[in-house]
Design a protein around this motif. Sequence first.
Motif, PDB file in Angstrom:
ATOM      1  N   GLY A  15      -0.178  53.133  47.234  1.00 17.11           N
ATOM      2  CA  GLY A  15      -0.934  52.917  46.017  1.00 17.11           C
ATOM      3  C   GLY A  15      -1.483  54.205  45.430  1.00 17.11           C
ATOM      4  O   GLY A  15      -1.223  55.309  45.932  1.00 17.11           O
ATOM      5  N   SER A  16      -2.251  54.059  44.359  1.00 20.89           N
ATOM      6  CA  SER A  16      -2.793  55.206  43.632  1.00 20.89           C
ATOM      7  C   SER A  16      -4.281  55.025  43.374  1.00 20.89           C
ATOM      8  O   SER A  16      -4.771  53.893  43.265  1.00 20.89           O
ATOM      9  CB  SER A  16      -2.077  55.377  42.290  1.00 20.89           C
ATOM     10  N   ARG A  18      -7.518  57.345  41.089  1.00 21.28           N
ATOM     11  CA  ARG A  18      -7.898  58.498  40.287  1.00 21.28           C
ATOM     12  C   ARG A  18      -9.384  58.748  40.463  1.00 21.28           C
ATOM     13  O   ARG A  18     -10.206  57.912  40.104  1.00 21.28           O
ATOM     14  CB  ARG A  18      -7.588  58.270  38.820  1.00 21.28           C
ATOM     15  N   ARG A  68       2.113  64.766  45.398  1.00 20.77           N
ATOM     16  CA  ARG A  68       1.506  63.445  45.324  1.00 20.77           C
ATOM     17  C   ARG A  68       0.177  63.481  44.572  1.00 20.77           C
ATOM     18  O   ARG A  68      -0.180  62.512  43.915  1.00 20.77           O
ATOM     19  CB  ARG A  68       1.279  62.875  46.728  1.00 20.77           C
ATOM     20  N   THR A  70      -2.536  65.373  41.854  1.00 21.27           N
ATOM     21  CA  THR A  70      -2.600  66.246  40.686  1.00 21.27           C
ATOM     22  C   THR A  70      -4.051  66.426  40.267  1.00 21.27           C
ATOM     23  O   THR A  70      -4.753  65.444  40.006  1.00 21.27           O
ATOM     24  CB  THR A  70      -1.815  65.665  39.502  1.00 21.27           C
ATOM     25  N   GLN A  83      -5.785  62.875  40.526  1.00 19.49           N
ATOM     26  CA  GLN A  83      -4.872  61.737  40.518  1.00 19.49           C
ATOM     27  C   GLN A  83      -4.125  61.738  41.848  1.00 19.49           C
ATOM     28  O   GLN A  83      -3.458  62.728  42.181  1.00 19.49           O
ATOM     29  CB  GLN A  83      -3.895  61.835  39.358  1.00 19.49           C
ATOM     30  N   MET A  84      -4.226  60.650  42.583  1.00 12.57           N
ATOM     31  CA  MET A  84      -3.602  60.559  43.902  1.00 12.57           C
ATOM     32  C   MET A  84      -2.591  59.420  43.896  1.00 12.57           C
ATOM     33  O   MET A  84      -2.966  58.258  43.688  1.00 12.57           O
ATOM     34  CB  MET A  84      -4.667  60.325  44.979  1.00 12.57           C
ATOM     35  N   ASN A  85      -1.327  59.767  44.083  1.00 13.96           N
ATOM     36  CA  ASN A  85      -0.250  58.783  44.094  1.00 13.96           C
ATOM     37  C   ASN A  85       0.377  58.701  45.471  1.00 13.96           C
ATOM     38  O   ASN A  85       0.246  59.617  46.282  1.00 13.96           O
ATOM     39  CB  ASN A  85       0.815  59.162  43.060  1.00 13.96           C
ATOM     40  N   ASN A  86       1.067  57.597  45.710  1.00 18.79           N
ATOM     41  CA  ASN A  86       1.761  57.403  46.977  1.00 18.79           C
ATOM     42  C   ASN A  86       0.838  57.715  48.160  1.00 18.79           C
ATOM     43  O   ASN A  86       1.194  58.485  49.067  1.00 18.79           O
ATOM     44  CB  ASN A  86       3.024  58.274  47.034  1.00 18.79           C
ATOM     45  N   LEU A  87      -0.316  57.122  48.152  1.00 20.60           N
ATOM     46  CA  LEU A  87      -1.319  57.410  49.182  1.00 20.60           C
ATOM     47  C   LEU A  87      -0.858  56.951  50.552  1.00 20.60           C
ATOM     48  O   LEU A  87      -0.130  55.944  50.692  1.00 20.60           O
ATOM     49  CB  LEU A  87      -2.644  56.740  48.813  1.00 20.60           C
TER      50      LEU A  87
END
Length: 123
Positions: A15-16, A18, A68, A70, A83-87
Amino acid sequence: VQLQASGGGVVQAGGSLRLSCAASGSIFSIDAMGWHRQAPGKERELVAVITSGGTTTYTDSVKSVKGRFTVSRDNAKNTVYLQMNNLEPEDTAVYYCYAVVRGLRVAFPVQYWGQGTQVTVSS
């Protein structure tokens, strides 16, 4: 000067989230802004830094962050974002923002910290 962080929470792996961190108070300008994190039983570590000109650096000590996460900022709002993706579960930590601030009444820059926001990633 105060830094108010928000955006943490509980998310499943993949999940992501911010994170946001807004600086307020007697601010003339802000130099670097960034994020550290501290996982249970571990030392606080730098995650990412962004300069006033927008140059970003992601620390090598957090090997899997780049690509992952930004970091960005809105200078008009004195706000830094992460911004944190693919946690991943390994990203579980308290995330702390910071800002190097030049105040209206202080001749030299001072580093301030936010209160920390918990990020929990379940597997």
